[in-house]
Scaffold this motif. Structure first.
Motif, PDB file in Angstrom:
ATOM      1  N   ASP A   1       0.830  -1.202   0.000  1.00 20.38           N
ATOM      2  CA  ASP A   1       0.000   0.000   0.000  1.00 20.38           C
ATOM      3  C   ASP A   1       0.863   1.250   0.000  1.00 20.38           C
ATOM      4  OD1 ASP A   1      -2.200  -1.548  -0.011  1.00 20.38           O
ATOM      5  OD2 ASP A   1      -2.678  -1.318   2.122  1.00 20.38           O
ATOM      6  N   ARG A   2       1.900   1.220   0.811  1.00 16.76           N
ATOM      7  CA  ARG A   2       2.760   2.402   0.908  1.00 16.76           C
ATOM      8  C   ARG A   2       3.450   2.667  -0.422  1.00 16.76           C
ATOM      9  NH1 ARG A   2       5.322   1.329   5.244  1.00 16.76           N
ATOM     10  NH2 ARG A   2       4.145   2.749   6.588  1.00 16.76           N
ATOM     11  N   LEU A   3       4.008   1.613  -1.000  1.00 16.35           N
ATOM     12  CA  LEU A   3       4.705   1.801  -2.271  1.00 16.35           C
ATOM     13  C   LEU A   3       3.757   2.305  -3.346  1.00 16.35           C
ATOM     14  CD1 LEU A   3       7.345   1.604  -3.764  1.00 16.35           C
ATOM     15  CD2 LEU A   3       6.914  -0.819  -4.200  1.00 16.35           C
ATOM     16  N   GLU A   4       2.524   1.809  -3.312  1.00 12.38           N
ATOM     17  CA  GLU A   4       1.548   2.253  -4.307  1.00 12.38           C
ATOM     18  C   GLU A   4       1.252   3.744  -4.155  1.00 12.38           C
ATOM     19  OE1 GLU A   4      -1.893  -0.228  -4.494  1.00 12.38           O
ATOM     20  OE2 GLU A   4      -2.957   1.182  -5.808  1.00 12.38           O
ATOM     21  N   THR A   5       1.092   4.167  -2.921  1.00 10.48           N
ATOM     22  CA  THR A   5       0.864   5.601  -2.672  1.00 10.48           C
ATOM     23  C   THR A   5       2.037   6.425  -3.207  1.00 10.48           C
ATOM     24  OG1 THR A   5      -0.314   5.014  -0.653  1.00 10.48           O
ATOM     25  CG2 THR A   5       0.384   7.307  -0.884  1.00 10.48           C
ATOM     26  N   TYR A   6       3.242   5.993  -2.890  1.00  9.03           N
ATOM     27  CA  TYR A   6       4.434   6.699  -3.364  1.00  9.03           C
ATOM     28  C   TYR A   6       4.454   6.783  -4.886  1.00  9.03           C
ATOM     29  CZ  TYR A   6       6.743   6.201   1.262  1.00  9.03           C
ATOM     30  OH  TYR A   6       7.095   6.265   2.580  1.00  9.03           O
ATOM     31  N   LEU A   7       4.291   5.642  -5.521  1.00  7.47           N
ATOM     32  CA  LEU A   7       4.490   5.601  -6.975  1.00  7.47           C
ATOM     33  C   LEU A   7       3.367   6.292  -7.735  1.00  7.47           C
ATOM     34  CD1 LEU A   7       6.169   2.141  -7.635  1.00  7.47           C
ATOM     35  CD2 LEU A   7       7.162   4.336  -6.968  1.00  7.47           C
ATOM     36  N   ASP A   8       2.161   6.231  -7.197  1.00  9.70           N
ATOM     37  CA  ASP A   8       1.088   7.005  -7.826  1.00  9.70           C
ATOM     38  C   ASP A   8       1.464   8.480  -7.846  1.00  9.70           C
ATOM     39  OD1 ASP A   8      -0.696   5.021  -8.557  1.00  9.70           O
ATOM     40  OD2 ASP A   8      -1.701   4.992  -6.604  1.00  9.70           O
ATOM     41  N   ALA A   9       1.924   8.967  -6.710  1.00  6.20           N
ATOM     42  CA  ALA A   9       2.257  10.393  -6.618  1.00  6.20           C
ATOM     43  C   ALA A   9       3.471  10.741  -7.466  1.00  6.20           C
ATOM     44  CB  ALA A   9       2.499  10.773  -5.160  1.00  6.20           C
ATOM     45  N   TRP A  10       4.385   9.787  -7.603  1.00  6.70           N
ATOM     46  CA  TRP A  10       5.631  10.056  -8.331  1.00  6.70           C
ATOM     47  C   TRP A  10       5.462   9.904  -9.836  1.00  6.70           C
ATOM     48  CZ3 TRP A  10       9.930  12.437  -8.823  1.00  6.70           C
ATOM     49  CH2 TRP A  10      11.017  11.936  -9.560  1.00  6.70           C
ATOM     50  N   LEU A  11       4.729   8.881 -10.240  1.00  4.14           N
ATOM     51  CA  LEU A  11       4.689   8.557 -11.668  1.00  4.14           C
ATOM     52  C   LEU A  11       3.506   9.175 -12.401  1.00  4.14           C
ATOM     53  CD1 LEU A  11       5.718   4.793 -11.406  1.00  4.14           C
ATOM     54  CD2 LEU A  11       7.158   6.733 -12.082  1.00  4.14           C
ATOM     55  N   THR A  12       2.443   9.477 -11.684  1.00  9.34           N
ATOM     56  CA  THR A  12       1.268  10.051 -12.350  1.00  9.34           C
ATOM     57  C   THR A  12       0.691  11.212 -11.550  1.00  9.34           C
ATOM     58  OG1 THR A  12      -0.179   8.432 -11.266  1.00  9.34           O
ATOM     59  CG2 THR A  12       0.644   7.852 -13.449  1.00  9.34           C
ATOM     60  N   PRO A  13       1.478  12.286 -11.405  1.00 11.13           N
ATOM     61  CA  PRO A  13       0.981  13.449 -10.653  1.00 11.13           C
ATOM     62  C   PRO A  13      -0.151  14.127 -11.415  1.00 11.13           C
ATOM     63  CG  PRO A  13       3.037  13.990 -11.744  1.00 11.13           C
ATOM     64  CD  PRO A  13       2.805  12.536 -11.996  1.00 11.13           C
ATOM     65  N   THR A  14      -1.009  14.816 -10.703  1.00  7.85           N
ATOM     66  CA  THR A  14      -2.182  15.422 -11.355  1.00  7.85           C
ATOM     67  C   THR A  14      -2.288  16.911 -11.084  1.00  7.85           C
ATOM     68  OG1 THR A  14      -3.518  14.855  -9.444  1.00  7.85           O
ATOM     69  CG2 THR A  14      -3.503  13.297 -11.284  1.00  7.85           C
ATOM     70  N   SER A  15      -1.186  17.522 -10.672  1.00  2.00           N
ATOM     71  CA  SER A  15      -1.252  18.964 -10.409  1.00  2.00           C
ATOM     72  C   SER A  15      -1.257  19.746 -11.710  1.00  2.00           C
ATOM     73  CB  SER A  15      -0.066  19.390  -9.573  1.00  2.00           C
ATOM     74  OG  SER A  15       1.104  19.426 -10.350  1.00  2.00           O
TER      75      SER A  15
END
Lengths: 192, 192
Positions: free
Chosen positions: B178-192
DNA sequence: ATTTAATATTGACCGTGGTCATTTTTGATT
DNA sequence: AATCAAAAATGACCACGGTCAATATTAAAT
């Protein structure tokens, strides 16, 4: 009932700590030998291990103290607002963390508390690093699509990565600061 | 001219390696003692150190071998396209890397080559991990504002962070995945 | 078959972290 | 002041990674 700590105890502990600090001052952390410390403190070897679980426990205290001082310094200035300012503000911390290979390895090894009850000095410093950075990020103009806690965890992860590569001959072309800046620009202010 | 390696040499080395593998199989990496290995191999202690610079050098070989096998497995399937698929594909690698605290610490310590000439088995594996992930990311639908090399370095940094926290009692509420998924979502597919 | 230099092996020894049964010291009680 | 149980200090001892001068083995040259 956990009372009856004798005056002698704190005196002996103080002797051990100041002897250890003297060794570190003159020869660095890596060179510290328990036998040298007890000789300088004028106590028997067994006494050392009555005061500290093992050599690493002493190291955690010594290094944690210094690291806390670095964090004090980082917190002292005005809160950084940009990536560059953050890197500058953290410079004393990162500089100490990579001052010796031995120190860096020990920091990594003890960065997480193994048990909830005994959070060591180094794990405490990592928590503090995280908290300090998080507060900075909250007040700075960074991406808002993820919470500042997550951003701060990422800063820590990237800082560790950049510090690791400092010790690595293969990646010495890029300096630590340049690398960290590249990481944090991409992490904190993405433009996709 | 560096010739004249006797047949005896490779035989002895093989005996040492298979004795070491047997110890690891039955008791884990952490429990390996050089004395046990040489006894099982039927050679003197000095012989061990004629074949390996130190105990860590043997460990690098043993662990590097296993890690390479895990990377083979990761590369075997169809290239993952999403964050979740990447995490699944890397699962055997991460699982082995965190199988023992001792293994994880050793991996971190040798993740970078100290000198260009001697890139060790573990540093090689880290390079390979980076390269594999980079190729996946190039072909996947990830953010394009930063080069895939940088993205892959970030994945490695976040994976290490998530693995570190696996050993940490304070952060055990969230699972590694879960933690890695949170990290990688934010790192690889940012939405800002 | 002998010789011989390079190469490999040996094991007693060392450095250093850590243990523990024994002895010493402390400070509260009488 | 004497007593005494808890707490602290002691140092001989152990575990284990690593060293190195001495010895043994190999394989090429004669």
């Amino acid at each position: 009932m956990q009372k009856a700590i004798q005056k002698r105890t704190i005196k002996t502990r103080a002797k051990l700590l100041s002897a250890a600090e003297a060794v570190v001052r003159s020869d660095g952390y890596q060179a510290l030998r328990v036998e040298d410390v007890v000789k300088a403190a004028g106590v028997a070897k067994g006494t050392f291990f009555a005061h500290f679980n093992d050599k690493d426990a002493l190291m955690e205290i010594l290094i944690g103290e210094r690291l806390n001082a670095c964090l004090d310094q980082a917190e002292a200035g005005t809160p950084p607002k940009t990536v560059d300012e953050i890197i500058v503000a953290l410079e004393p911390v990162h500089s100490f963390m990579t001052s010796e290979r031995y120190v860096f390895d020990l920091l990594i090894r003890y960065s997480g508390a193994t048990a909830i009850e005994d959070i060591g000095p180094i794990a405490y410093c990592f928590e503090r690093y995280f908290r300090v950075v998080m507060l900075w990020l909250e007040a700075a103009d960074m991406r808002k699509d993820v919470p500042p806690e997550l951003l701060a965890e990422g800063v820590q992860a990237f800082a560790i990565q950049a510090m690791s590569l400092r010790f690595c001959a293969l990646h010495s072309a890029t300096t630590f600061t340049d690398r960290l800046e590249t990481y944090l620009d991409a992490w904190l202010t993405p433009t996709s």
